[in-house]
Design an enzyme around this catalytic site. Structure first.
Site, PDB file in Angstrom:
ATOM      1  N   LEU A  66       0.838  -1.033  -0.170  1.00  0.00           N
ATOM      2  CA  LEU A  66      -0.365  -0.071  -0.203  1.00  0.00           C
ATOM      3  C   LEU A  66       1.197   1.183   0.127  1.00  0.00           C
ATOM      4  CD1 LEU A  66      -2.478  -1.337   2.427  1.00  0.00           C
ATOM      5  CD2 LEU A  66      -2.532  -0.716   0.157  1.00  0.00           C
ATOM      6  N   GLY A  67       2.021   1.114   0.876  1.00  0.00           N
ATOM      7  CA  GLY A  67       2.884   2.822   0.591  1.00  0.00           C
ATOM      8  C   GLY A  67       4.017   2.584   1.787  1.00  0.00           C
ATOM      9  N   SER A  71       8.711   3.269   8.028  1.00  0.00           N
ATOM     10  CA  SER A  71       7.825   1.890   8.115  1.00  0.00           C
ATOM     11  C   SER A  71       7.601   1.797   6.587  1.00  0.00           C
ATOM     12  CB  SER A  71       6.775   1.523   9.140  1.00  0.00           C
ATOM     13  OG  SER A  71       5.455   2.482   8.379  1.00  0.00           O
ATOM     14  N   THR A  72       7.077  -0.268   6.496  1.00  0.00           N
ATOM     15  CA  THR A  72       6.169   0.440   4.826  1.00  0.00           C
ATOM     16  C   THR A  72       5.158  -0.885   4.824  1.00  0.00           C
ATOM     17  OG1 THR A  72       7.168  -2.354   4.994  1.00  0.00           O
ATOM     18  CG2 THR A  72       8.718  -0.745   3.630  1.00  0.00           C
ATOM     19  N   VAL A  73       4.064  -0.140   4.510  1.00  0.00           N
ATOM     20  CA  VAL A  73       2.111  -0.616   4.676  1.00  0.00           C
ATOM     21  C   VAL A  73       2.489  -1.782   3.613  1.00  0.00           C
ATOM     22  CG1 VAL A  73       0.181  -0.101   5.552  1.00  0.00           C
ATOM     23  CG2 VAL A  73       2.421   1.624   5.559  1.00  0.00           C
ATOM     24  N   LYS A 133       1.160  -3.095   9.265  1.00  0.00           N
ATOM     25  CA  LYS A 133       2.476  -1.711   9.652  1.00  0.00           C
ATOM     26  C   LYS A 133       4.071  -2.856   9.392  1.00  0.00           C
ATOM     27  CE  LYS A 133       2.884   2.524  10.763  1.00  0.00           C
ATOM     28  NZ  LYS A 133       2.575   3.848  11.267  1.00  0.00           N
ATOM     29  N   ASP A 152       1.391  14.877  15.195  1.00  0.00           N
ATOM     30  CA  ASP A 152       2.081  14.930  13.923  1.00  0.00           C
ATOM     31  C   ASP A 152       0.598  14.824  13.223  1.00  0.00           C
ATOM     32  OD1 ASP A 152       3.410  14.419  12.319  1.00  0.00           O
ATOM     33  OD2 ASP A 152       3.404  12.513  12.734  1.00  0.00           O
TER      34      ASP A 152
END
Length: 410
Positions: free
Chosen positions: A69-70, A75-77, A92, A195
């Protein structure tokens, strides 16, 4: 006959058996291994610090990866199928030994213990599961969080509009949802998000066909990828446009803080253009930095350009330019506030006069606002000024903002 009855009885007692893992092709377009792709472009990227997830992998004998997803700063998702629950989830995968991963895990654990009937509690993302995974040689460890899937972010939604801004009739309910989530976080969960940006507010999934279509697209047309040694780096795939948009959900708690942990020391938080005055002046802060953040974000979602840039003419980060912009829209900061900040002496003299290197621009909220007229503009700017205040105690709370006349005039 007896076998069918036995099968049905087992299903009623034990539920459906786990789904079998599906096969995914590894025949996607191969990209040049010398060209940096996605997370490789992150500052300080180290390959070993990111777990080498492969599409088709199954984690914990339960979560099968169906596509990327991204990625984010840490992190990577991935979209996964929960083979036990027969549902889609989001995985995640944090980089090795990530403080953001540890912090987010702690926040979700805390949220799981907060029993609340507050409307905003369902507008805050939750974790379904969490676990750690190690590299093949056990040298590195990675924090993993499992969530219900979400659809596009506010950034994606805004960029799909013709003017690249949210129209008023979409902005208002969006802000109401975010403020409800914040009121829950501030009053009951005792959490400061720190954030809040358009990529961290995402729409819930009301149309699951976008998840099914995502998986089928990956199976029929595998994502482009590059191979470096035994590591595969994938291109992300976008979810489709749903038939029905879901509610805004406040997400990503990797920078969140517990109110009880806030002391008298300054801590550097918030995205650059959303930094509250007390963060910029290196003073202790509390949950009211989220209120400032919402004010600047609301403006950026609604207008054609950022309210504050925080950079000089050479695009270098500049606290002087950031403060000068604040002075232009709010006037000079209170003298007593400056006396509590040693860092402020770089920009103000002992009488509170501006001595910063940046020139104070000749702008105002009235001159900058270009979407509304007459009463509606006055109401909107009054709403903005409830958040854009030098002193935190002068900013309205999330609950007070929810009663604002402009926001309620839907």
């Amino acid at each position: 006959m007896m076998q069918r009855l036995t099968h049905r009885l087992k299903q009623s007692i034990f539920g459906r058996p786990p789904s079998p893992a599906r096969k995914f092709s590894h025949a996607g377009i191969l990209l040049d291994s010398n060209d940096k792709l996605e997370e490789e472009k992150l500052r300080g990227y180290t390959p070993e610090h990111f777990y080498p997830v492969n599409i088709g992998d199954v984690f914990r004998s339960r979560y099968q990866v169906v596509g990327k997803l991204g990625y984010g700063g840490h992190s990577t998702v991935w979209l996964c199928r929960d083979l036990q629950q027969h549902a889609y989830v989001t995985l995640k995968m944090y980089e090795h030994d990530s403080s953001h991963g540890r912090r987010e895990k702690e926040v979700y654990k805390h949220l799981g213990n907060v029993k609340s009937s507050h409307t905003g509690s369902v507008l805050v993302r939750r974790a379904i599961d969490d676990f750690q995974i190690s590299s093949a040689d056990n040298t590195y460890s990675y924090q993993c969080l499992v969530h219900p899937p979400l659809a596009m972010s506010l950034c994606e939604l805004r960029n799909r509009t013709i003017e690249k801004v949210l129209p008023e009739d979409i902005l208002k309910p969006t802000l109401i949802h975010i403020l409800l989530a914040l009121d829950f976080l501030h009053t009951e969960a005792k959490i400061v998000h720190t954030d809040i940006q358009e990529n961290n507010v995402m729409l819930s999934v009301e149309d699951e066909s976008i998840l099914v279509d995502f998986e089928e697209a990956e199976r029929s047309s595998p994502s482009p990828r590059k191979i470096v040694g035994d590591r595969v780096i994938y291109s992300s795939r976008d979810l489709g446009i749903p038939k029905v948009h879901g509610r805004p959900i406040l997400s990503d708690f990797g920078e969140a803080r517990f109110s009880s942990s806030l002391g008298k020391q300054w801590e550097d938080v918030q995205p650059l253009v959303y930094r509250a005055p007390e963060v910029l002046l290196r003073m202790p802060w509390n949950e009211k930095i989220d209120i400032w953040n919402i004010g600047v974000l609301a403006w950026d979602l609604f207008e054609q350009k950022h309210l504050l840039y925080a950079r000089d003419s050479n695009r270098n980060i500049s606290d002087s330019h950031h403060l000068a912009g604040m002075i232009a829209i709010m006037g000079a900061p209170p003298k007593e506030m400056l006396q509590n900040s040693e860092y402020a002496m770089k920009f103000f003299d002992h009488d509170g006069n501006w001595i910063g290197t940046a020139e104070i621009p000749s702008i105002s909220l009235e001159k900058l606002e270009g979407n509304l007229r007459d009463t509606q503009q006055s109401l909107f700017l009054c709403f903005m000024r409830k958040m854009l205040q030098w002193k935190p105690e002068n900013r309205a709370s999330a609950k007070e903002l929810l009663a604002d006349p402009w926001l309620k005039s839907i």
